[in-house]
Design a protein around this motif. Structure first.
Motif, PDB file in Angstrom:
ATOM      1  N   ARG A 100       0.830  -1.203   0.000  1.00 53.92           N
ATOM      2  CA  ARG A 100       0.000   0.000   0.000  1.00 53.92           C
ATOM      3  C   ARG A 100       0.869   1.260   0.000  1.00 53.92           C
ATOM      4  O   ARG A 100       0.538   2.261  -0.653  1.00 53.92           O
ATOM      5  CB  ARG A 100      -0.939  -0.025   1.198  1.00 53.92           C
ATOM      6  N   ILE A 101       1.977   1.228   0.718  1.00 54.11           N
ATOM      7  CA  ILE A 101       2.908   2.352   0.716  1.00 54.11           C
ATOM      8  C   ILE A 101       3.490   2.545  -0.677  1.00 54.11           C
ATOM      9  O   ILE A 101       3.579   3.662  -1.186  1.00 54.11           O
ATOM     10  CB  ILE A 101       4.027   2.133   1.759  1.00 54.11           C
ATOM     11  N   GLN A 102       3.875   1.446  -1.312  1.00 56.51           N
ATOM     12  CA  GLN A 102       4.454   1.527  -2.663  1.00 56.51           C
ATOM     13  C   GLN A 102       3.435   2.048  -3.669  1.00 56.51           C
ATOM     14  O   GLN A 102       3.787   2.805  -4.585  1.00 56.51           O
ATOM     15  CB  GLN A 102       4.982   0.158  -3.080  1.00 56.51           C
ATOM     16  N   ARG A 103       2.185   1.662  -3.485  1.00 58.45           N
ATOM     17  CA  ARG A 103       1.138   2.131  -4.399  1.00 58.45           C
ATOM     18  C   ARG A 103       0.944   3.643  -4.259  1.00 58.45           C
ATOM     19  O   ARG A 103       0.810   4.355  -5.253  1.00 58.45           O
ATOM     20  CB  ARG A 103      -0.167   1.383  -4.104  1.00 58.45           C
ATOM     21  N   ALA A 104       0.961   4.116  -3.022  1.00 61.75           N
ATOM     22  CA  ALA A 104       0.835   5.564  -2.799  1.00 61.75           C
ATOM     23  C   ALA A 104       2.046   6.299  -3.354  1.00 61.75           C
ATOM     24  O   ALA A 104       1.919   7.367  -3.963  1.00 61.75           O
ATOM     25  CB  ALA A 104       0.674   5.848  -1.311  1.00 61.75           C
ATOM     26  N   ASP A 105       3.221   5.719  -3.143  1.00 61.91           N
ATOM     27  CA  ASP A 105       4.450   6.345  -3.639  1.00 61.91           C
ATOM     28  C   ASP A 105       4.431   6.437  -5.163  1.00 61.91           C
ATOM     29  O   ASP A 105       4.860   7.446  -5.747  1.00 61.91           O
ATOM     30  CB  ASP A 105       5.660   5.547  -3.161  1.00 61.91           C
ATOM     31  N   LYS A 106       3.916   5.421  -5.811  1.00 58.57           N
ATOM     32  CA  LYS A 106       3.821   5.441  -7.275  1.00 58.57           C
ATOM     33  C   LYS A 106       2.905   6.565  -7.744  1.00 58.57           C
ATOM     34  O   LYS A 106       3.203   7.279  -8.707  1.00 58.57           O
ATOM     35  CB  LYS A 106       3.299   4.086  -7.777  1.00 58.57           C
ATOM     36  N   SER A 107       1.793   6.747  -7.050  1.00 56.40           N
ATOM     37  CA  SER A 107       0.855   7.806  -7.406  1.00 56.40           C
ATOM     38  C   SER A 107       1.494   9.177  -7.226  1.00 56.40           C
ATOM     39  O   SER A 107       1.333  10.069  -8.072  1.00 56.40           O
ATOM     40  CB  SER A 107      -0.403   7.690  -6.540  1.00 56.40           C
ATOM     41  N   LEU A 108       2.246   9.343  -6.144  1.00 59.19           N
ATOM     42  CA  LEU A 108       2.903  10.624  -5.889  1.00 59.19           C
ATOM     43  C   LEU A 108       4.018  10.886  -6.896  1.00 59.19           C
ATOM     44  O   LEU A 108       4.245  12.035  -7.297  1.00 59.19           O
ATOM     45  CB  LEU A 108       3.446  10.660  -4.464  1.00 59.19           C
ATOM     46  N   ARG A 109       4.713   9.835  -7.323  1.00 57.17           N
ATOM     47  CA  ARG A 109       5.745  10.010  -8.346  1.00 57.17           C
ATOM     48  C   ARG A 109       5.124  10.497  -9.649  1.00 57.17           C
ATOM     49  O   ARG A 109       5.724  11.294 -10.377  1.00 57.17           O
ATOM     50  CB  ARG A 109       6.509   8.701  -8.575  1.00 57.17           C
ATOM     51  N   SER A 110       3.926  10.029  -9.945  1.00 61.53           N
ATOM     52  CA  SER A 110       3.230  10.480 -11.161  1.00 61.53           C
ATOM     53  C   SER A 110       2.955  11.982 -11.091  1.00 61.53           C
ATOM     54  O   SER A 110       3.130  12.700 -12.069  1.00 61.53           O
ATOM     55  CB  SER A 110       1.916   9.717 -11.336  1.00 61.53           C
ATOM     56  N   LEU A 111       2.526  12.453  -9.903  1.00 67.09           N
ATOM     57  CA  LEU A 111       2.286  13.877  -9.737  1.00 67.09           C
ATOM     58  C   LEU A 111       3.577  14.667  -9.920  1.00 67.09           C
ATOM     59  O   LEU A 111       3.589  15.724 -10.572  1.00 67.09           O
ATOM     60  CB  LEU A 111       1.688  14.166  -8.359  1.00 67.09           C
ATOM     61  N   ARG A 112       4.681  14.155  -9.383  1.00 66.39           N
ATOM     62  CA  ARG A 112       5.963  14.860  -9.519  1.00 66.39           C
ATOM     63  C   ARG A 112       6.394  14.932 -10.980  1.00 66.39           C
ATOM     64  O   ARG A 112       6.992  15.919 -11.400  1.00 66.39           O
ATOM     65  CB  ARG A 112       7.034  14.155  -8.683  1.00 66.39           C
ATOM     66  N   ARG A 113       6.104  13.887 -11.756  1.00 62.63           N
ATOM     67  CA  ARG A 113       6.455  13.926 -13.183  1.00 62.63           C
ATOM     68  C   ARG A 113       5.603  14.945 -13.928  1.00 62.63           C
ATOM     69  O   ARG A 113       6.079  15.629 -14.841  1.00 62.63           O
ATOM     70  CB  ARG A 113       6.296  12.541 -13.805  1.00 62.63           C
ATOM     71  N   LEU A 114       4.336  15.042 -13.552  1.00 59.95           N
ATOM     72  CA  LEU A 114       3.438  15.973 -14.219  1.00 59.95           C
ATOM     73  C   LEU A 114       3.723  17.423 -13.823  1.00 59.95           C
ATOM     74  O   LEU A 114       3.552  18.339 -14.630  1.00 59.95           O
ATOM     75  CB  LEU A 114       1.976  15.636 -13.880  1.00 59.95           C
ATOM     76  N   ALA A 115       4.142  17.625 -12.572  1.00 60.89           N
ATOM     77  CA  ALA A 115       4.414  18.982 -12.074  1.00 60.89           C
ATOM     78  C   ALA A 115       5.665  18.942 -11.203  1.00 60.89           C
ATOM     79  O   ALA A 115       5.573  18.951  -9.977  1.00 60.89           O
ATOM     80  CB  ALA A 115       3.224  19.508 -11.286  1.00 60.89           C
ATOM     81  N   PRO A 116       6.849  18.905 -11.827  1.00 65.42           N
ATOM     82  CA  PRO A 116       8.098  18.781 -11.052  1.00 65.42           C
ATOM     83  C   PRO A 116       8.292  19.905 -10.039  1.00 65.42           C
ATOM     84  O   PRO A 116       8.906  19.682  -8.985  1.00 65.42           O
ATOM     85  CB  PRO A 116       9.181  18.823 -12.136  1.00 65.42           C
ATOM     86  N   THR A 117       7.785  21.095 -10.304  1.00 71.24           N
ATOM     87  CA  THR A 117       7.998  22.206  -9.380  1.00 71.24           C
ATOM     88  C   THR A 117       7.065  22.153  -8.169  1.00 71.24           C
ATOM     89  O   THR A 117       7.272  22.890  -7.203  1.00 71.24           O
ATOM     90  CB  THR A 117       7.781  23.553 -10.094  1.00 71.24           C
ATOM     91  N   PHE A 118       6.052  21.298  -8.194  1.00 68.61           N
ATOM     92  CA  PHE A 118       5.129  21.239  -7.060  1.00 68.61           C
ATOM     93  C   PHE A 118       5.863  20.849  -5.781  1.00 68.61           C
ATOM     94  O   PHE A 118       5.504  21.293  -4.692  1.00 68.61           O
ATOM     95  CB  PHE A 118       3.993  20.248  -7.348  1.00 68.61           C
ATOM     96  N   GLU A 119       6.904  20.039  -5.926  1.00 74.17           N
ATOM     97  CA  GLU A 119       7.665  19.611  -4.755  1.00 74.17           C
ATOM     98  C   GLU A 119       8.396  20.790  -4.111  1.00 74.17           C
ATOM     99  O   GLU A 119       8.748  20.736  -2.938  1.00 74.17           O
ATOM    100  CB  GLU A 119       8.666  18.520  -5.154  1.00 74.17           C
ATOM    101  N   HIS A 120       8.638  21.869  -4.858  1.00 76.37           N
ATOM    102  CA  HIS A 120       9.224  23.072  -4.276  1.00 76.37           C
ATOM    103  C   HIS A 120       8.227  23.772  -3.361  1.00 76.37           C
ATOM    104  O   HIS A 120       8.622  24.531  -2.476  1.00 76.37           O
ATOM    105  CB  HIS A 120       9.650  24.056  -5.365  1.00 76.37           C
ATOM    106  N   VAL A 121       6.957  23.545  -3.614  1.00 73.50           N
ATOM    107  CA  VAL A 121       5.890  24.253  -2.909  1.00 73.50           C
ATOM    108  C   VAL A 121       5.405  23.469  -1.699  1.00 73.50           C
ATOM    109  O   VAL A 121       5.161  24.034  -0.629  1.00 73.50           O
ATOM    110  CB  VAL A 121       4.708  24.508  -3.868  1.00 73.50           C
ATOM    111  N   HIS A 122       5.287  22.155  -1.874  1.00 75.63           N
ATOM    112  CA  HIS A 122       4.716  21.330  -0.804  1.00 75.63           C
ATOM    113  C   HIS A 122       5.336  19.938  -0.866  1.00 75.63           C
ATOM    114  O   HIS A 122       5.233  19.258  -1.891  1.00 75.63           O
ATOM    115  CB  HIS A 122       3.198  21.241  -0.971  1.00 75.63           C
TER     116      HIS A 122
END
Length: 428
Positions: free
Chosen positions: A162-184
């Protein structure tokens, strides 16, 4: 040369840009898709989970209004339509699974949520940092991202999966918006804002952050949010079945909007309110929303986002302060300035413990310090934004936030990050 703001640095990945362009062309030429009905998505979720009982139908109207607003107003691109469908189906599956688990494990209903602590304040006012630090105390319990995304079963079964599944989803967000990690900062095992616990009711401002849904937003603000807070409590009971602690530590600026309702569900709650110069806070959250909505739509107006945020948080703060004075005794709410949190986070934590009379064990302090040490100033790069980028220099601060600023001693130049001009570059 002037440094670029984070919004200016944000670029859609080429492959995503091409996919969205192709989708727009196909739609312009008559291909219709993405107009999902609530009934259709409910049936999809039931088939996926193999469960039929959603525990009532009070969520149906909010879901219907959300989908209608998304389809008529949000100008979703291909990624946005895919994300909306996936998010709604996942949320419905969580609702189905939670209801099934409560029937299989009746003891979940008996879980007592005692004296939870809610961290509130204007968005981008230090609530996330405080939440993360307080959650490091072993006596405390915060919802973690992975268990909010995948709460069933309420036990340790398949935890790593379940942790890996969540991590995969979050990695997708980082690929779509790499700068979002600068914000939050995002992470499967990081504490999660508890507004997500309300999402299965589909009465949540989480959707408004992701999508431009003005008609849903206007309707949402007129609703009795008790069903949302009731589901919030059910979700906490579910998570507590997996892992208990002395005290829940929760965080969401949106709780400012509905203090009486929150207290009707959690009558013994304690609150921590953080305070930051409104222009800086609204500029920062406008930058966050602009970047996030830009993943799901190719038509995002930063000025419109900031204007909505300014109006909403001004009205909400006025409403909250009246409710705070009416419903909360002084000893139940602790105030902290953003500048003090940034200057000395550990001292801010100690202040909270002293205020509420909590003991701070040496082991807990060590864990809090270790958590703090993992967050250097440039942990994920810098979040850069200007008030002028969002038209905030034209807002009437004294009219809309003057009483709030005077009450809590907030100056336009009070924080360590502010500079002599409202349109100056701010980093966080």
């Amino acid at each position: 040369m002037r440094a670029l703001t984070t919004v200016e640095q944000t670029r859609c990945p080429l492959v995503v840009h091409l996919l969205n362009k192709c989708g727009a062309v196909l739609q312009k030429n008559g291909l219709k898709w993405g107009a999902w009905s609530p009934t259709r998505l409910i049936e999809t979720a039931k088939r996926r989970c193999g469960i039929d009982d959603l525990g009532g139908d009070e969520f149906f109207e909010p879901l219907s209004r959300l989908l209608d607003s998304c389809q008529r107003e949000a100008h979703l691109n291909v990624i946005g339509k895919l994300a909306l469908r996936a998010d709604v189906v996942r949320t419905l599956c969580n609702r189905l699974s939670i209801e099934r688990d409560r029937q299989l494990l009746p003891e979940i209903v008996n879980q007592q949520i005692r004296q939870p602590v809610f961290i509130v304040g204007l968005p981008r006012s230090g609530t996330t940092l405080l939440h993360m630090l307080l959650a490091a105390d072993p006596d405390h319990r915060a919802p973690l991202c992975w268990e909010v995304m995948s709460p069933s079963p309420p036990a340790g079964n398949h935890e790593q999966e379940r942790i890996q599944r969540a991590d995969k989803s979050l990695r997708s967000l980082r690929r779509l918006a790499p700068t979002f990690e600068h914000v939050h900062a995002t992470g499967a095992e990081l504490p999660q804002e508890c507004v997500s616990l309300m999402s299965p009711s589909f009465l949540s401002d989480q959707f408004d952050t992701m999508y431009n849904v003005p008609s849903y937003r206007a309707w949402f603000f007129q609703q009795d949010l008790r069903p949302a807070y009731e589901f919030h409590r059910r979700f906490l009971q579910h998570l507590q079945q997996r892992k208990k602690a002395r005290r829940w530590v929760l965080k969401a600026p949106a709780h400012l909007f509905a203090l009486p309702t929150l207290l009707s569900i959690y009558p013994d709650a304690r609150l921590v309110q953080t305070h930051r110069e409104p222009i800086e806070a609204i500029a920062s959250v406008s930058s966050l929303i602009t970047i996030l909505r830009g993943v799901f739509s190719d038509q995002v107006d930063p000025g419109e986002i900031a204007c909505e945020a300014w109006r909403y948080w001004s009205d909400t703060m006025t409403k909250f302060l009246r409710a705070r004075d009416r419903y909360l005794l002084t000893e139940r709410i602790c105030d902290l300035k953003y500048s003090d949190i940034r200057r000395d986070p550990m001292n801010a934590v100690r202040y909270i413990y002293d205020y509420f009379g909590w003991p701070l064990a040496p082991a807990a302090e060590k864990r809090i310090r270790n958590s703090l040490a993992k967050q250097p100033p440039a942990q994920n790069g810098f979040h850069r934004y200007r008030a002028s980028q969002f038209g905030l220099e034209t807002m009437d601060r004294e009219r809309d936030f003057g009483a709030y600023c005077n009450r809590f001693g907030l100056s336009r130049h009070a924080t360590s990050e502010s500079t002599p001009h409202a349109n100056a570059l701010v980093s966080k």
